[in-house]
Structures are given as C-alpha cells and as structure tokens.
Design an enzyme around this catalytic site. Sequence first.
Site, PDB file in Angstrom:
ATOM      1  N   TYR B 156     -36.452 -15.027  -0.040  1.00  0.00           N
ATOM      2  CA  TYR B 156     -35.183 -14.396  -0.698  1.00  0.00           C
ATOM      3  C   TYR B 156     -35.857 -13.752  -2.122  1.00  0.00           C
ATOM      4  O   TYR B 156     -36.480 -14.288  -3.059  1.00  0.00           O
ATOM      5  CB  TYR B 156     -34.346 -15.537  -1.321  1.00  0.00           C
ATOM      6  CG  TYR B 156     -33.192 -15.017  -2.340  1.00  0.00           C
ATOM      7  CD1 TYR B 156     -32.556 -14.023  -2.134  1.00  0.00           C
ATOM      8  CD2 TYR B 156     -32.995 -15.783  -3.561  1.00  0.00           C
ATOM      9  CE1 TYR B 156     -31.363 -13.782  -3.010  1.00  0.00           C
ATOM     10  CE2 TYR B 156     -31.914 -15.519  -4.466  1.00  0.00           C
ATOM     11  CZ  TYR B 156     -31.207 -14.480  -4.133  1.00  0.00           C
ATOM     12  OH  TYR B 156     -30.192 -13.950  -4.960  1.00  0.00           O
ATOM     13  N   ASP B 241     -33.716 -25.460  -0.602  1.00  0.00           N
ATOM     14  CA  ASP B 241     -32.171 -24.547  -0.982  1.00  0.00           C
ATOM     15  C   ASP B 241     -31.397 -24.398   0.404  1.00  0.00           C
ATOM     16  O   ASP B 241     -32.043 -23.701   1.283  1.00  0.00           O
ATOM     17  CB  ASP B 241     -32.830 -23.309  -1.509  1.00  0.00           C
ATOM     18  CG  ASP B 241     -31.440 -22.282  -1.655  1.00  0.00           C
ATOM     19  OD1 ASP B 241     -30.493 -22.459  -0.942  1.00  0.00           O
ATOM     20  OD2 ASP B 241     -31.979 -21.279  -2.378  1.00  0.00           O
ATOM     21  N   ILE B 243     -28.207 -23.261   0.885  1.00  0.00           N
ATOM     22  CA  ILE B 243     -27.177 -22.620   0.814  1.00  0.00           C
ATOM     23  C   ILE B 243     -26.488 -21.935   1.963  1.00  0.00           C
ATOM     24  O   ILE B 243     -25.332 -21.531   2.031  1.00  0.00           O
ATOM     25  CB  ILE B 243     -27.094 -21.595  -0.420  1.00  0.00           C
ATOM     26  CG1 ILE B 243     -28.011 -20.492   0.000  1.00  0.00           C
ATOM     27  CG2 ILE B 243     -27.819 -22.236  -1.464  1.00  0.00           C
ATOM     28  CD1 ILE B 243     -27.898 -19.207  -1.097  1.00  0.00           C
ATOM     29  N   LYS B 282     -22.315 -18.789   0.284  1.00  0.00           N
ATOM     30  CA  LYS B 282     -22.675 -18.183   1.643  1.00  0.00           C
ATOM     31  C   LYS B 282     -21.676 -18.851   2.688  1.00  0.00           C
ATOM     32  O   LYS B 282     -21.162 -18.376   3.709  1.00  0.00           O
ATOM     33  CB  LYS B 282     -23.935 -18.412   1.926  1.00  0.00           C
ATOM     34  CG  LYS B 282     -25.030 -17.797   0.927  1.00  0.00           C
ATOM     35  CD  LYS B 282     -24.644 -16.435   0.848  1.00  0.00           C
ATOM     36  CE  LYS B 282     -25.764 -15.658  -0.357  1.00  0.00           C
ATOM     37  NZ  LYS B 282     -25.550 -14.431  -0.548  1.00  0.00           N
TER      38      LYS B 282
END
Lengths: 499, 499
Positions: B156, B241, B243, B282
Amino acid sequence: MGSLIKSGGVSGAILSRIATNDQHGENSEYFDGWKAYDKDPFHLSRNPHGIIQMGLAENQLCLDLIKDWIKENPKASVCTPEGVYQFSDIANFQDYHGLKEFRQAIANFMGKARGGRVTFDPERIVMSGGATGANETIMFCLADPGDVFLVPSPYYAAFDRDLRWRTGVEIVPVHCSSSNNFKLTVEAVEWAYKKAVQSNKNVKGLLFTNPSNPLGTILDKDTLKNLVRFVTRNNIHLVVDEIYAATVFAGENFASVAEVVKDLDSSEVNVDLIHIVYSLSKDMGLPGFRVGIVYSYNDSVVSCARKMSSFGLVSSQTQFMLASMLSDDSFVDNFLMESSKRLGIRHGVFTLGLKKADINCLISTAGLFVWMDLRHLLRVRNSFESEIELWHIIIDKVKLNVSPGSSFQCTEPGWFRVCFANMDDDTLHVALRRIQDFVSKNSNKTAEKASDNDQLIQNNNAKKQKWKQSNLRLSFRRLYEDGLSSPGIMSPHSPLLRT
Amino acid sequence: MGSLIKSGGVSGAILSRIATNDQHGENSEYFDGWKAYDKDPFHLSRNPHGIIQMGLAENQLCLDLIKDWIKENPKASVCTPEGVYQFSDIANFQDYHGLKEFRQAIANFMGKARGGRVTFDPERIVMSGGATGANETIMFCLADPGDVFLVPSPYYAAFDRDLRWRTGVEIVPVHCSSSNNFKLTVEAVEWAYKKAVQSNKNVKGLLFTNPSNPLGTILDKDTLKNLVRFVTRNNIHLVVDEIYAATVFAGENFASVAEVVKDLDSSEVNVDLIHIVYSLSKDMGLPGFRVGIVYSYNDSVVSCARKMSSFGLVSSQTQFMLASMLSDDSFVDNFLMESSKRLGIRHGVFTLGLKKADINCLISTAGLFVWMDLRHLLRVRNSFESEIELWHIIIDKVKLNVSPGSSFQCTEPGWFRVCFANMDDDTLHVALRRIQDFVSKNSNKTAEKASDNDQLIQNNNAKKQKWKQSNLRLSFRRLYEDGLSSPGIMSPHSPLLRT
C-alpha cells in the site's frame, strides 16, 4: 513493562514520556478523582449522595439550541430519510482537504466567534482530531524532538500529552503568579526565553490558550501585540490556542491573534510565525465530534499540516452536518449570543454562591470554569501536599470532583479549577450548597488553623491541626439528606452513566 | 521552504521524510493521475469523455443496504427527531475508551467478517482515526525513530506516510515477485530480516496487509502460521493489517492471524507480539467515517495505544450510529453475505472483460481491485520508465486513472492496480470497452513492438517504435462517442464533483 521488554520491546522514548508525565493517565494520582467520580456519579434523584463532576470543561448550556436546529433541518444529516440520498457521497468522502462547505462554514463560525472583527480564509482551515490532534499536528510541523516550546503556567494539563508525547517536544513553563492575577507578561516570556536559550535549549516558539484554560481570563490586546512583536523579533513561532474564543461572557472584547495580525504592520509581525488552534468542543459544546482546526498564516505549515490531516480527519458524517449548521447565519448568531448570555449568568450565580462561603475566584470573563482560591483552607500554607490533601477532602467529603492547581503546573498551592457549565441549574445549586455547608460547618475548625506566619508551629502540631474526619462525615450525611429532598430530575450527562 | 527556514524553522526531520517519500502527495508524479481525474471526471451522461477513476479502493457495492437500514432505524442517529433526545450525551462523549456499545459492536463485526471462526475481546478494541491512524499508532507503540519494520512489497503506497512520517520508523521491503505469483514466503522474510540485521538495523517487526493490497490475494494459513512462529522465534512484532478481511469473495477461507493465535500452542506463538489493524473503510465502504482499530494481544500495547486514542477518536456521532448498526446481527450477516457475492460478481465481470482484451490479472480472491499484468504492453520491457509512459497513456488516452505498480514499490515494471468496486455497472462497462478498444485498435502497433530479447535494437529505433499518438487520438474520439451513446445515468460518487 517486563513482558514487553521480553517481547521485542516497544517504543522506549514514547513510553518514558507517557510514564513521566501521565498527569491524567490511569496511573496518576490525579486520576483518583475521576475514578471516585466514575464509581459514584451524582444524580439528582437516583444518586443524590454521589460526586458532582466539576472537573470537566464541558459546555452543556446551549445544546438545546442545537437540538432544535437538528429537528428543523433533517436534510443536514445523511442518516435521516430526508438526507440519506447523499449518504454514499459522504460515506466515501475522505479527501484530506475536507468538504469545501465544511471549511467555509468553519471559517464563517471562527469569524463570528471573534465578534466578526476578523475573517478567516477557508483555504487555511486544516482539519485535525479535536484540539488534541491540532496541537500535536502544529508541534509536528514546527518542531523536532528535543525542541522547546514556552508555555505559560498554569496551563491545560493535557498539553503534556498533546504537545510532547509523540513529538518529543519539550515544554518550558513561563510561570505566572497570583501577584499580578496570573497575567502573562512579555517580561516573563522574555525571561523564560533567555533562560532556556542560555541552557542551550532550541526554543521554537511560545504557545498559550487565550482565553486561558484554567484561568478563564483573556489577554489584553496590547500584551498580545507585544508578544507578537517579541516572537517576530526573536524569529520563533507563536501558537495561540483559541478554543474558548466564544465563551467570553463579560468585559472587554476578546482579541484574537488574528486581529493583531490584521492591525500590526509588516515590520512588526512576521505572519509566517503565527498559528491558531481552534475547535468546536468548547464554544459549541461538541467535544465528541472531534473537530480540531489548525489555522496558520504560513503557507508551508498549512501544506504540511494538511498532509498530516489524514491522521485525524473529522468524520464526513459530522463534517456534513456541521457544514450545514454553521453556514446558517441566523442560527450561529443566535447561538453565540445566547451562549455568551447563559455562560455569564451561570458564572455570576456560581461565583456569587462561592462568595457566600467566603470563597474568592480570580476575576474572569471567559471559559467554562473559575480559578478558585482555597489557599486559606490549606492545612499548611504554600504546601502542595496540603493542596492534594484538601483536594481529597473535597472529592471524598464534599463530593465534588474539582481539579487542583498542581495538575495545571501552577506554582502556588491552593488554587483549584472548578467547572460550572457541564451541569444543570439544580445540580449547580446542590454543589454550591455543599461548598457553603462545608465551609460553614467547619468554620470552627478553620479558626483553629494556622495563620499565615505560623507554619513552623503548625508543623509541630500536625496532629492537633488535622481535619476531624469523623465529625465531617456526620455533617456530610446531613448534607446528602438535604440533597435527596431537592426537587427536579437530572438526566445523566454522560453515556458512561447509562451502564 | 525558504520562508520557513527564515521563520523560525519547521520540523526538519519530518519535512524531509514527507519530501523524500511523498508518493501520493501533491508534489509527486503519481499525483498527476489524480489531478487529471479531478479536472475531467467521467460522468455517464454529463461527461462521458471524462476520466474514469479506477485508482480508488472504495467499496460502493452495498451502500444501498446501509441506506435501507438507516431509513428503518431513525433512532440510531442522534441527528433525527427520533434519536435527538440522546444528542447531549453523545455530543459530549469523548472518553478515549470509546462507547462501550461501539467497542462491542466492532468486536462482533470483526468476528463475523472473519467467518465467525474467531472472536474478539471488546476490551482490546482501541480506536484510531482510520487505518491510517491505526497503523501510525501501532508504530508509535512498538518502535522508536530509526527502528525498522519489514513490509512485503508491493505494498500500500501510503504506508510510507502512515508508518514513517511522524514516527521516524523505517520500512525495509521484502520483495515478492511474479515468479511465484507475488506470494509472501517465510524464506523471503527470513532473508530480508537477516540482511537488515547484518546492516545493523534494529528490526522491530513485520507488517503486511492480508488480504493483500494491492494484490487482492490472501495468505494461506500454513504460511501465516510459519510467519507467527518466525516472529516468535526472533522476538519481533507482527502487525497484520486486515482491513480487507470481509472483501473475500471466492476460494478458501480467509485466515485471520487471530485464528492462528487461537490454533497454535504457547510454545509456538508469543501473543504479546501479535497485533491487528482493522477499519470499516473497505469492508463496509465507509472511509469517510474514519473508523480505525488497533487490536493487540499485548496488554501494554492496548494500554499505550488507548492513551494515544485521544489523537484520533472516532466522532461520537459516528460511534453511536455504528454501534447500533453493527449490533444488528441480521443486518450484519446479510450485509457480509451480499457484499461478498456482489464483489465476486463484479470481479468476475471485470476480469472476464479484461480477458477479452488478452489482459491477465494475478489470480485473486479478495479486495476491491485486481493486479493487472500489462508487461506485454510496455514499450521497453522491464523498464519503469516505460511503465510510467504506459500509465500516462492509460490516463490521457484510455482515460482511466489506474495505479502503476511502482507506486506500490513493486520491483517488476508492467503491473497496475485497477479498482473495480467504486463505480456502478454502466461505468464499469464503459471502462472495459475502453480497454478492449485500446488493445484491439492498437494490436497492429503492439505487433510492431519489441520482443522480449530485442531491447537493444529497440533502444536504437526509439523513434520508429514510439506510440503513434495522433492515430490513438482518432481512435479514442470514436471510443468516447460510443461512451456518449450509452444508456444510464451515474451520479457523481464524490462530493468533490458537485462543485
């Protein structure tokens, strides 16, 4: 921290900053008051013996006006049948510039909150997570770890968290004293600045709240001008935290540093050094909504702070509603007028009530609190130990959660910050009656207390001079029974109380 | 920055971090795509020649379900006539623990988003300002400036901001390659770890997204277990992470690290080292609401992160509504099922459409994007310059804003992340038709392109091999005319488009 050290370690620098200055953290002695309150919160009918929360600088006096506006403007929320058609746009909106309409509305409100004597440029409005986030953001923009900001004391206790914890910035206090009513002077700042520079500190700026938290005073325009000249001369930054701008209820006009920037000519002010922190938590009574603002006259700081906005964006749901509310001029005008009026009345009632108990406060014209002088009630004058002792008595016996001056880094023991805008009238009167009863029922005891000059004698007779707690307990029982019989119902003011 | 340096200076360390790694900042070349899009955003009827935004990992596919729920639950908002009686409580609520109901609802949702195979303790749910704030918070808790986190690449793009800017943490990439479909392996992590340690780096941990952004792949449970064993063995932290946990639409079950923690016995996992970052941006499509979560199995980290919550609290208005929505089990169950189904269909339609243009994507089973392989379209193979060149053509000529692999620190040129869930069906079809036309109308030109081995020849014949832009322009004009005649109306998906 043993397990952590065994487990890959955590950030040593930050943890040590938190540990050494955790004034309102769960490990601090100041947290005792909050714990006591949480265990036994006052409620007029359900728990009239409980502790009244006077340690919270909340502004609940005009929330009815906001509620009325909400009822009349269902389209202002994306979570109503009338406004939900905009839900997708808003739920997805995460631009770090914020909604244009929000920035415009905030700029509009900021101007009106300063009497319309100054305007703000929406393009300089940078969002942050509450004033907490805004103060941290401006520190990240202006200073490196180890750099120093001068902060007049007494100061907002959580500055130690907001300005220092994660940035590594150091606070050097500029001590203000009761000798001139805790007024900040250029001379005091100059002295602190010189001393810090002599100690090889890299002083990056001066930061203070105006109107002052915890004092409730405002800085006169001339002093503010001289401070602007001072920072300009020394090429350091000036951050003015103006989150109480619209709580001014009496006296002369509040002068925002924005007015000074407008008034002074360019030889006297380098606008690149001037920054304002703002929020809606105090002036509108919306701390839960986490609206913090960095407003800088310095383009590079605006750009840098805006990039950091991503860490503390205001919920777009909240931005959307406030954009609508704060661009309603007639609502804003009425709200600001009414809020000032109600705060003035509340302040008057409260200080008059304290007067009846022979308690004086620093004369103030703003804020959601008074700076209460209890120096005459200290067991040992000029003793911080006695301040904490008295504070425990006020919490445990008088059943009021107030904040001792030492938690604001005040250098003179015996001062307390007492909040008056986070409760209804009935609760305020219970609080006043408790204070009055406390003072009158113990007037005999206080007569026994040491005079200004006999501290030595007193130290030798500590046992004799001690507060007689068993007697106190008796008198308080009567007091609570009074409270129980008072009319009126107060709903719990915090969702925490629902559980 | 001249004026700043003249003006008391700003934080040198942070500004240099921002400047050197401002991948999506306003000064970066990657920002060009966004600027182009902002100037000319596609709209099916109002601007059918405009650029289609495929660079935004937004999930708009199930917002209708949320809107329906809102209409049916007016009491869930404090800004409706039905819910406003709770306004004062909520507007004033700023406890850094968050609303108890909110924490419970988030824990409930997190469990369901992971197929109900694991539960989460509400007492470990720590709020933060979006995943952006959550990732920064966990870095502040775990690392000091200069410490290193290993991060598998491609990663990311904004990790360079979130993990580094204000914390001073360094990212050391663990390079993954197409040779094994960019799969993260323990061997690659071990190699990167050893190399970093040999270079005297203080490696504090490993952090990755799972499901992966930008790949859309999920890590198999065995590898995840081995990575947990690896960090335990080496006494470094693991931050996952997650998400995109609920965006899984096909294939095997997504294994959260929470499942692995549950499965492994205590000799294999030191839970004090395991931390999860979560968000509703998300999985629910609510990035504007700024709900970020740090979930740690380490008590000290929970305590430290919670103290930092003050910098990124979720608006209490938003907390209150989501608490109600996410504790509605039947809504949550249906939402998660429907969301997965719709994402699966959308992914299928999109990848099939790309296939018709002979474009392959990395096989993926999650996420709001595909990892598109355009290596065969590069003018010069293995050239990042060619990747950027192709990217500009895609933006300027094909009129799609996609993200080049280099912005994710991918080491192989020619890969692009393309988002497919931030638009309606009609727009998706326009996008697909543009791509198909682009490829087919330029198949003659691509036939002229260099083979794998003739890079040298190609360099000598750069002029001849160049994309013939004038021809392209002609073919695109036809393409847009097609677009213009398409049926359907799409409302602008971002409030920015309203202006």
